[in-house]
Motif scaffolding. Sequence first.
Motif, PDB file in Angstrom:
ATOM      1  N   ALA A   1     -22.781  29.244  44.395  1.00 41.64           N
ATOM      2  CA  ALA A   1     -21.589  29.294  43.548  1.00 41.64           C
ATOM      3  C   ALA A   1     -22.007  29.629  42.134  1.00 41.64           C
ATOM      4  CB  ALA A   1     -20.842  27.961  43.577  1.00 41.64           C
TER       5      ALA A   1
ATOM      6  N   THR B   1     -15.292  32.845  38.853  1.00 44.39           N
ATOM      7  CA  THR B   1     -16.125  32.040  39.756  1.00 44.39           C
ATOM      8  C   THR B   1     -16.317  32.812  41.052  1.00 44.39           C
ATOM      9  OG1 THR B   1     -14.206  30.876  40.651  1.00 44.39           O
ATOM     10  CG2 THR B   1     -15.369  29.822  38.825  1.00 44.39           C
TER      11      THR B   1
ATOM     12  N   TYR C   1     -18.216  32.361  45.159  1.00 44.17           N
ATOM     13  CA  TYR C   1     -18.778  31.419  46.124  1.00 44.17           C
ATOM     14  C   TYR C   1     -19.363  32.144  47.328  1.00 44.17           C
ATOM     15  CZ  TYR C   1     -16.073  27.933  43.549  1.00 44.17           C
ATOM     16  OH  TYR C   1     -15.561  27.125  42.562  1.00 44.17           O
TER      17      TYR C   1
ATOM     18  N   LYS D   1     -16.706  28.506  50.641  1.00 45.92           N
ATOM     19  CA  LYS D   1     -15.379  28.701  50.058  1.00 45.92           C
ATOM     20  C   LYS D   1     -14.389  27.690  50.634  1.00 45.92           C
ATOM     21  CE  LYS D   1     -15.690  33.633  48.978  1.00 45.92           C
ATOM     22  NZ  LYS D   1     -15.218  35.002  49.330  1.00 45.92           N
TER      23      LYS D   1
END
Length: 127
Positions: free
Chosen positions: A49, A61, A63, A68
Amino acid sequence: QVQLVESGGGLVQTGGSLRLSCVGSGRTFSTSAMAWFRQAPGKEREFVAGISGIDWSPSTTRYLDSVKGRFIISRDNVKNTVYLQMNSLKPEDTAVYFCAAGRSSQLGLSIGLYDYWGQGTQVTVST
């Protein structure tokens, strides 16, 4: 001396939660993208992340697909700290988790984009 120090790892059962923290010292990291990577035994270090720095707009952001909806990264620039909230943990999340600071605010997935690394914190998820 510039340092990143992780904490919050440990042993947890499947389905449990942990919150990792990474505190920076020696300089401000607000203009750095911050990320969490992990490395399981016998495997390569992988991006988990990341969050962009203040010079990148809008805030971004990203991931790893497998985390997720379970993991949330956040940062507190006043405290020079980045967090990783990990929920619904699975045995395959078991690894050493590393905090890293990028050389710019732009978020990237490549290990080579990160100049500073913490020492790592062990996360073990039992069945």
